[in-house]
Design an enzyme around this catalytic site. Sequence first.
Site, PDB file in Angstrom:
ATOM      1  N   ARG A 179      52.816  36.553  37.232  1.00  0.00           N
ATOM      2  CA  ARG A 179      52.030  36.744  36.018  1.00  0.00           C
ATOM      3  C   ARG A 179      52.603  37.874  35.162  1.00  0.00           C
ATOM      4  NH1 ARG A 179      45.968  38.169  37.361  1.00  0.00           N
ATOM      5  NH2 ARG A 179      46.742  40.301  37.270  1.00  0.00           N
ATOM      6  N   ASP A 226      48.711  35.028  27.630  1.00  0.00           N
ATOM      7  CA  ASP A 226      50.139  35.417  27.479  1.00  0.00           C
ATOM      8  C   ASP A 226      51.148  34.449  28.106  1.00  0.00           C
ATOM      9  OD1 ASP A 226      49.084  37.629  26.280  1.00  0.00           O
ATOM     10  OD2 ASP A 226      49.725  39.052  27.822  1.00  0.00           O
ATOM     11  N   ASP A 405      44.105  48.269  29.644  1.00  0.00           N
ATOM     12  CA  ASP A 405      45.226  47.330  29.460  1.00  0.00           C
ATOM     13  C   ASP A 405      46.391  47.633  30.397  1.00  0.00           C
ATOM     14  OD1 ASP A 405      44.048  45.891  27.298  1.00  0.00           O
ATOM     15  OD2 ASP A 405      44.545  47.559  25.967  1.00  0.00           O
TER      16      ASP A 405
HETATM   17  C1  BGC Z   1      44.160  42.945  33.728  1.00  0.00           C
HETATM   18  C2  BGC Z   1      43.130  42.200  34.544  1.00  0.00           C
HETATM   19  C3  BGC Z   1      41.771  42.342  33.907  1.00  0.00           C
HETATM   20  C4  BGC Z   1      41.823  41.930  32.455  1.00  0.00           C
HETATM   21  C5  BGC Z   1      40.519  42.163  31.761  1.00  0.00           C
HETATM   22  C6  BGC Z   1      44.112  42.479  32.297  1.00  0.00           C
HETATM   23  O1  BGC Z   1      44.967  43.244  31.527  1.00  0.00           O
HETATM   24  O2  BGC Z   1      45.422  42.735  34.273  1.00  0.00           O
HETATM   25  O3  BGC Z   1      43.114  42.735  35.849  1.00  0.00           O
HETATM   26  O4  BGC Z   1      40.831  41.556  34.592  1.00  0.00           O
HETATM   27  O5  BGC Z   1      42.818  42.644  31.771  1.00  0.00           O
HETATM   28  O6  BGC Z   1      40.228  43.494  31.640  1.00  0.00           O
END
Ligand code: BGC
Length: 450
Positions: A179, A226, A405
């Site tokens: 991912r 993404d 993020d």
């Molecule tokens: C993270 C996830 C998270 C999502 C929502 C993503 O950037 O990798 O772990 O659940 O944001 O906050």
Amino acid sequence: MFKAIVAFSSLFPFVAQATAPLYGQCGGQTYTGDTNCAAGATCVYSNSYYSQCLPAGTGGSSSLTTHSGSTSVPANPTSGSSSAPSSTSTPDAGNPYNGYTVYLSPYYAAEVQQASASITNVGSKSKALSVGNIPTFTWFDVIAKTSDLGTYLADADSLSKSSGKKYLVQIVVYDLPDRDCAALASNGEFSIANGGEANYRMYIDRLVAQIKKYPNVRVVAVIEPDSLANLVTNLNVAKCSGAQTAYKNGVTYAMQQLNAVGVYMYLDAGHAGWLGWPANIDPAAQLFATLYKTAGSPQFVRGLATNVANYNALSAVSPDTSITQGNPNYDEMHYINALAPKLQSQGFPAHFIVDLGRSGQQGIRQQWGDWCNVKGAGFGIRPTTNTGSSLIDSIVWVKPGGECDGTSNNSAVRFDAHCGQSDALQPAPEAGSWFQTYFEQLVNNANPSL
Ligand code: BGC
């Protein structure tokens, strides 16, 4: 999948012997189980891998009742019709949000509740608490969380029964192997080199197993933020080119299996400042349309989600010229208006949802590609189906505001340089973790204010 069917059947031992149960599988390549459905259900072709027992008496083989039981749509998923969706040609393939109450994520509500407790200013505290009443998607970012979905669906089901309202649960499907191939912050739990594709199928199967238990609750899903956008612009990154096949296979599997249980899906389509550039928009449209058609034009794939976890305006008063640099698609409305006809002409009559959860403030980024914990951001326009565009089903909040993020700790394995830039708020914890200072900033800068 097989396990899921067995688990479901065991709840209904009286129908599971000689026939497939309501919402059970009744056909498809490699399927060897019962092909007749229990009384009251009809076996309806969904895709080459899956036919499903659906309630009978809703128009025979030419129509299909969704798992929510409230709409029917033409059941000819292989036709790939390129005609525009309209109230006459596809009477019930409408906006999934219409007539539904959106379920509040208990996971996010608990985060907000806890975060608000530590805010001392009385005005800010009550504004912060109010965020818990705004519907936000729940991200299923690890397989271990999939069982929570059953809890939320059961809760929504009982709310529906006690209130007489129809409920809709919003989820993000986010666990592809390898991912976040062009960044580091959200690297996931599965790797292609280590059985990742099979693990991903198991992850999808687990979501499906929960969803099929609650046919009265509608589910709307954003599929894999993404992932496909990375395949449009980042194949020069080794991890992305290496992930190309797994991403396509995974998204196709997700579309087909979630379609079989009536989940309304929006594939993630990046944002105006990513795929909206003139050089990117045609290849993007081609990739989305090709995948959609290859999957058998699944009838519950409603379209695309844009601006997920990003900061763009829906309709900017004027272009933020220092970052948009001449891109005619300088906001999400322009991007969607440009993309939709390209999809349409290739057989994908897509509708859209747009994440405006953190789009309240503009003019805060040094570069359009800056995505990590951008300083100065505020909560944005509230979720609504009053979108000002027939292409846009709903404004939504997908990224739970206050969840991080990416970490700013440059010695962390998942440190991405974007999270260390001067327009990124620091110090920041790992992606997905609660980021209290960021939440408070979003509350204080909310526009419209909370
Ligand atoms: C993270 C996830 C998270 C999502 C929502 C993503 O950037 O990798 O772990 O659940 O944001 O906050």
